[in-house]
Design a protein around this motif. Structure first.
Motif, PDB file in Angstrom:
ATOM      1  N   LYS A 182       0.856  -1.190   0.000  1.00  0.00           N
ATOM      2  CA  LYS A 182       0.000   0.000   0.000  1.00  0.00           C
ATOM      3  C   LYS A 182       0.891   1.238   0.000  1.00  0.00           C
ATOM      4  O   LYS A 182       1.823   1.346   0.801  1.00  0.00           O
ATOM      5  CB  LYS A 182      -0.915   0.006   1.225  1.00  0.00           C
ATOM      6  CG  LYS A 182      -1.964  -1.113   1.256  1.00  0.00           C
ATOM      7  CD  LYS A 182      -3.107  -0.825   0.301  1.00  0.00           C
ATOM      8  CE  LYS A 182      -4.143  -1.945   0.301  1.00  0.00           C
ATOM      9  NZ  LYS A 182      -4.996  -1.971   1.484  1.00  0.00           N
ATOM     10  N   ILE A 183       0.610   2.151  -0.898  1.00  0.00           N
ATOM     11  CA  ILE A 183       1.419   3.360  -1.034  1.00  0.00           C
ATOM     12  C   ILE A 183       0.598   4.564  -0.585  1.00  0.00           C
ATOM     13  O   ILE A 183      -0.486   4.825  -1.108  1.00  0.00           O
ATOM     14  CB  ILE A 183       1.893   3.548  -2.486  1.00  0.00           C
ATOM     15  CG1 ILE A 183       2.730   2.332  -2.922  1.00  0.00           C
ATOM     16  CG2 ILE A 183       2.715   4.830  -2.616  1.00  0.00           C
ATOM     17  CD1 ILE A 183       3.119   2.347  -4.380  1.00  0.00           C
TER      18      ILE A 183
ATOM     19  N   SER B  29       5.288   3.746   2.282  1.00  0.00           N
ATOM     20  CA  SER B  29       4.690   2.519   1.745  1.00  0.00           C
ATOM     21  C   SER B  29       4.685   1.483   2.863  1.00  0.00           C
ATOM     22  O   SER B  29       5.545   1.485   3.734  1.00  0.00           O
ATOM     23  CB  SER B  29       5.498   1.998   0.557  1.00  0.00           C
ATOM     24  OG  SER B  29       5.483   2.928  -0.510  1.00  0.00           O
ATOM     25  N   ILE B  30       3.729   0.571   2.809  1.00  0.00           N
ATOM     26  CA  ILE B  30       3.584  -0.425   3.854  1.00  0.00           C
ATOM     27  C   ILE B  30       3.057  -1.719   3.246  1.00  0.00           C
ATOM     28  O   ILE B  30       2.298  -1.683   2.264  1.00  0.00           O
ATOM     29  CB  ILE B  30       2.646   0.097   4.970  1.00  0.00           C
ATOM     30  CG1 ILE B  30       2.529  -0.898   6.128  1.00  0.00           C
ATOM     31  CG2 ILE B  30       1.275   0.451   4.421  1.00  0.00           C
ATOM     32  CD1 ILE B  30       1.751  -0.347   7.327  1.00  0.00           C
ATOM     33  N   SER B  31       3.467  -2.854   3.783  1.00  0.00           N
ATOM     34  CA  SER B  31       3.001  -4.132   3.258  1.00  0.00           C
ATOM     35  C   SER B  31       1.483  -4.251   3.404  1.00  0.00           C
ATOM     36  O   SER B  31       0.875  -3.616   4.266  1.00  0.00           O
ATOM     37  CB  SER B  31       3.704  -5.293   3.978  1.00  0.00           C
ATOM     38  OG  SER B  31       3.538  -5.213   5.377  1.00  0.00           O
TER      39      SER B  31
ATOM     40  N   THR C  88       6.122  -6.938   6.310  1.00  0.00           N
ATOM     41  CA  THR C  88       7.210  -6.112   6.833  1.00  0.00           C
ATOM     42  C   THR C  88       6.727  -5.027   7.791  1.00  0.00           C
ATOM     43  O   THR C  88       7.539  -4.286   8.343  1.00  0.00           O
ATOM     44  CB  THR C  88       7.986  -5.466   5.672  1.00  0.00           C
ATOM     45  OG1 THR C  88       7.068  -4.797   4.805  1.00  0.00           O
ATOM     46  CG2 THR C  88       8.739  -6.520   4.880  1.00  0.00           C
ATOM     47  N   ALA C  89       5.418  -4.925   7.999  1.00  0.00           N
ATOM     48  CA  ALA C  89       4.863  -4.004   8.988  1.00  0.00           C
ATOM     49  C   ALA C  89       4.564  -4.788  10.258  1.00  0.00           C
ATOM     50  O   ALA C  89       3.888  -5.814  10.221  1.00  0.00           O
ATOM     51  CB  ALA C  89       3.585  -3.359   8.461  1.00  0.00           C
TER      52      ALA C  89
ATOM     53  N   GLY D  67      15.341  -1.273  19.783  1.00  0.00           N
ATOM     54  CA  GLY D  67      16.700  -1.159  19.263  1.00  0.00           C
ATOM     55  C   GLY D  67      16.780  -0.341  17.997  1.00  0.00           C
ATOM     56  O   GLY D  67      17.767  -0.431  17.253  1.00  0.00           O
ATOM     57  N   THR D  68      15.780   0.498  17.772  1.00  0.00           N
ATOM     58  CA  THR D  68      15.738   1.284  16.536  1.00  0.00           C
ATOM     59  C   THR D  68      14.707   2.402  16.685  1.00  0.00           C
ATOM     60  O   THR D  68      13.998   2.489  17.697  1.00  0.00           O
ATOM     61  CB  THR D  68      15.370   0.390  15.337  1.00  0.00           C
ATOM     62  OG1 THR D  68      15.435   1.173  14.133  1.00  0.00           O
ATOM     63  CG2 THR D  68      13.977  -0.197  15.470  1.00  0.00           C
ATOM     64  N   TYR D  69      14.633   3.236  15.668  1.00  0.00           N
ATOM     65  CA  TYR D  69      13.611   4.289  15.643  1.00  0.00           C
ATOM     66  C   TYR D  69      12.238   3.663  15.400  1.00  0.00           C
ATOM     67  O   TYR D  69      12.104   2.503  15.015  1.00  0.00           O
ATOM     68  CB  TYR D  69      13.924   5.311  14.546  1.00  0.00           C
ATOM     69  CG  TYR D  69      14.028   4.736  13.147  1.00  0.00           C
ATOM     70  CD1 TYR D  69      12.890   4.582  12.343  1.00  0.00           C
ATOM     71  CD2 TYR D  69      15.250   4.327  12.635  1.00  0.00           C
ATOM     72  CE1 TYR D  69      12.977   4.042  11.069  1.00  0.00           C
ATOM     73  CE2 TYR D  69      15.339   3.780  11.356  1.00  0.00           C
ATOM     74  CZ  TYR D  69      14.207   3.646  10.586  1.00  0.00           C
ATOM     75  OH  TYR D  69      14.297   3.099   9.330  1.00  0.00           O
ATOM     76  N   ILE D  70      11.212   4.436  15.628  1.00  0.00           N
ATOM     77  CA  ILE D  70       9.825   3.995  15.464  1.00  0.00           C
ATOM     78  C   ILE D  70       9.261   4.626  14.194  1.00  0.00           C
ATOM     79  O   ILE D  70       9.321   5.850  14.028  1.00  0.00           O
ATOM     80  CB  ILE D  70       8.979   4.419  16.679  1.00  0.00           C
ATOM     81  CG1 ILE D  70       9.518   3.763  17.960  1.00  0.00           C
ATOM     82  CG2 ILE D  70       7.499   4.088  16.465  1.00  0.00           C
ATOM     83  CD1 ILE D  70       9.057   4.449  19.241  1.00  0.00           C
ATOM     84  N   ASP D  71       8.741   3.807  13.290  1.00  0.00           N
ATOM     85  CA  ASP D  71       8.174   4.364  12.057  1.00  0.00           C
ATOM     86  C   ASP D  71       6.845   5.072  12.316  1.00  0.00           C
ATOM     87  O   ASP D  71       6.602   6.149  11.774  1.00  0.00           O
ATOM     88  CB  ASP D  71       7.962   3.249  11.023  1.00  0.00           C
ATOM     89  CG  ASP D  71       9.276   2.726  10.479  1.00  0.00           C
ATOM     90  OD1 ASP D  71       9.950   3.464   9.741  1.00  0.00           O
ATOM     91  OD2 ASP D  71       9.650   1.588  10.823  1.00  0.00           O
ATOM     92  N   LEU D  72       5.989   4.454  13.113  1.00  0.00           N
ATOM     93  CA  LEU D  72       4.665   5.027  13.371  1.00  0.00           C
ATOM     94  C   LEU D  72       4.355   4.885  14.857  1.00  0.00           C
ATOM     95  O   LEU D  72       4.346   3.779  15.395  1.00  0.00           O
ATOM     96  CB  LEU D  72       3.600   4.320  12.526  1.00  0.00           C
ATOM     97  CG  LEU D  72       2.147   4.755  12.744  1.00  0.00           C
ATOM     98  CD1 LEU D  72       1.967   6.233  12.410  1.00  0.00           C
ATOM     99  CD2 LEU D  72       1.208   3.902  11.891  1.00  0.00           C
ATOM    100  N   TYR D  73       4.088   6.008  15.502  1.00  0.00           N
ATOM    101  CA  TYR D  73       3.808   6.037  16.941  1.00  0.00           C
ATOM    102  C   TYR D  73       2.363   6.484  17.140  1.00  0.00           C
ATOM    103  O   TYR D  73       1.943   7.528  16.624  1.00  0.00           O
ATOM    104  CB  TYR D  73       4.767   7.004  17.625  1.00  0.00           C
ATOM    105  CG  TYR D  73       4.917   6.809  19.115  1.00  0.00           C
ATOM    106  CD1 TYR D  73       5.054   5.551  19.675  1.00  0.00           C
ATOM    107  CD2 TYR D  73       4.965   7.917  19.975  1.00  0.00           C
ATOM    108  CE1 TYR D  73       5.230   5.378  21.050  1.00  0.00           C
ATOM    109  CE2 TYR D  73       5.143   7.764  21.342  1.00  0.00           C
ATOM    110  CZ  TYR D  73       5.263   6.488  21.869  1.00  0.00           C
ATOM    111  OH  TYR D  73       5.443   6.315  23.222  1.00  0.00           O
ATOM    112  N   LEU D  74       1.604   5.681  17.882  1.00  0.00           N
ATOM    113  CA  LEU D  74       0.180   5.936  18.049  1.00  0.00           C
ATOM    114  C   LEU D  74      -0.175   6.150  19.517  1.00  0.00           C
ATOM    115  O   LEU D  74       0.389   5.494  20.397  1.00  0.00           O
ATOM    116  CB  LEU D  74      -0.645   4.758  17.524  1.00  0.00           C
ATOM    117  CG  LEU D  74      -0.375   4.275  16.090  1.00  0.00           C
ATOM    118  CD1 LEU D  74      -1.144   2.981  15.823  1.00  0.00           C
ATOM    119  CD2 LEU D  74      -0.789   5.344  15.091  1.00  0.00           C
ATOM    120  N   LEU D  75      -1.134   7.020  19.778  1.00  0.00           N
ATOM    121  CA  LEU D  75      -1.760   7.084  21.083  1.00  0.00           C
ATOM    122  C   LEU D  75      -2.769   5.945  21.134  1.00  0.00           C
ATOM    123  O   LEU D  75      -3.694   5.895  20.334  1.00  0.00           O
ATOM    124  CB  LEU D  75      -2.450   8.434  21.298  1.00  0.00           C
ATOM    125  CG  LEU D  75      -3.223   8.593  22.612  1.00  0.00           C
ATOM    126  CD1 LEU D  75      -2.310   8.382  23.822  1.00  0.00           C
ATOM    127  CD2 LEU D  75      -3.896   9.972  22.674  1.00  0.00           C
TER     128      LEU D  75
END
Length: 267
Positions: A2-3, A8-10, A47-48, A104-112
């Motif tokens: 999905k773009i 983009s996300i699986s 991959t998500a 151990g890495t950054y966060i792509d999407l952070y949600l409340l």
């Protein structure tokens, strides 16, 4: 794949609820199997990965962090969530830093994770500052209705709300207004519990449609979801066989007629 405007996300996301424990309580007894399942999901093209600080009191994030070490980070899309009792500015910052360390890495999407008594603008300010610090790339909301998302948008100063994660399934389409809002506004709509813990597999309409396509009822349901432009269903399984079944929902499409038939059958 999905773009969206931002990323983009699986077509499918892997959920991690009950991996590494439950509600703010860690369980280490199934770690190796959970790590193996996460790795296998990535190998299969999911991959998500969706997790949260609440899952196993952060242990689910630790498991994700261990599982992704063998993969190219840029190919992954890691989603995690802050619990509403951490929605104050300083608490949100601390929670995000702690989640990032466990992953151990950054966060792509952070949600409340859920609406909070804390004014939403305070949390949004923390989200925007976390983007500036490079701890998160994007942010969004979970278990919010479209009107609540609109209200949260009034708080934005630098960045955009890019996603919402809510419960949506063929059995429960009560969030259709928010899904339509996401479609209209180009937001990612993450759907949790889309196959209702596998119970949807017994539905007659899906069983009959499965015979037509030589697919399982679960594969039929997932294929129905992924044809919705903004929707990415979150599937959860520590069972590799079930993961492979989920992947069988990709690479083909229900006809428009059959998609509509399923849609009308579950209204």
């Amino acid at each position: 794949m999905k773009i969206f405007k931002w990323f983009s996300i699986s077509d499918l996301a892997l959920g991690t609820w009950k991996m590494g424990g439950g509600f703010w309580q860690a369980d280490y007894s199934n770690d190796q199997n959970d790590i193996k399942a996460i790795k296998r999901a990535i190998e299969l093209g999911i991959t998500a990965i969706d997790t949260a600080e609440m899952y196993g009191n952060g242990h689910a994030e630790e498991l994700v962090g261990k599982a992704i070490k063998d993969f190219k980070r840029d190919d992954l899309f890691i989603i995690t969530k802050v619990w509403p009792n951490h929605a104050r500015y300083e608490d949100t910052i601390k929670s995000a830093i702690a989640s990032s360390k466990r992953l151990g890495t950054y966060i792509d999407l952070y949600l409340l994770h859920w609406p909070s008594e804390v004014p939403i603008c305070e949390t949004i300010k923390a989200f925007e500052d976390l983007v500036d610090r490079g701890i998160i790339r994007f942010f969004g909301l979970s278990n919010f209705k479209w009107k609540e998302i609109e209200k949260a948008k009034e708080c934005l100063r630098k960045y955009e709300i890019v996603a919402v994660e809510n419960h949506y399934s063929l059995w429960d389409r009560s969030d259709e207004d928010t899904l339509n809002y996401a479609n209209k506004n180009g937001l990612l709509y993450l759907s949790y519990t889309p196959i209702e813990k596998g119970r949807i597999a017994s539905d007659k309409i899906l069983v009959e449609m499965g015979k037509k396509y030589n697919k399982t009822p679960i594969q039929i349901a997932i294929n129905w979801y992924i044809q919705i432009p903004s929707l990415v269903p979150i599937i959860k399984s520590s069972n590799v066989k079930h993961l492979e079944e989920n992947i069988g929902a990709l690479g083909w499409s229900l006809t428009k007629e059959d998609w509509n038939k399923i849609s009308e059958s579950y209204k």
